[in-house]
Design an enzyme around this catalytic site. Structure first.
Site, short mmCIF file in Angstrom:
data_model
loop_
_atom_site.label_atom_id
_atom_site.label_comp_id
_atom_site.label_asym_id
_atom_site.label_seq_id
_atom_site.Cartn_x
_atom_site.Cartn_y
_atom_site.Cartn_z
CB CYS A 1 -0.95 0.00 1.20
SG CYS A 1 -0.16 0.19 2.81
N GLY A 2 0.38 2.38 0.19
CA GLY A 2 1.20 3.58 0.14
C GLY A 2 2.36 3.58 1.11
#
Length: 94
Positions: A8-9
């Site tokens: 994810c980020g």
């Protein structure tokens, strides 16, 4: 042992939620002990994917991904989860 990269980020919050759902799904399908999930930030994905069977990500994958990509957003929205789960199983059976 099959390595699954989950990104994810930042590699912390969203990937943890999706990792828990993916792990539960795989265990329910008789794959307990046959895989390992490595969580990372999306920027680390290219290097982590070098020896992985797939990347599951909640964001757009960067260039340089060498393993199959699975969009993991459905695990957050609960829309299209069955299709994503089937895609994961199909990749793991290869």
């Amino acid at each position: 042992m099959k390595k699954i990269v989950l990104a994810c980020g930042s590699g912390i919050a969203t990937s943890t939620a999706v990792a828990n759902k993916v792990s539960a799904f795989l265990n329910e399908n008789g794959m307990a002990g046959q895989y390992t999930i490595v969580q990372c930030a999306i920027a680390e994905a290219p290097s982590q994917c070098a020896d992985a069977v797939m990347l599951i990500s909640t964001t757009v994958p960067p260039a340089g991904i060498t393993c199959p990509y699975v969009n993991g957003v459905s695990f957050l929205t609960n829309m299209g989860v069955a299709q994503t789960q089937q895609q994961i199983l199909d990749i793991l059976k290869q």
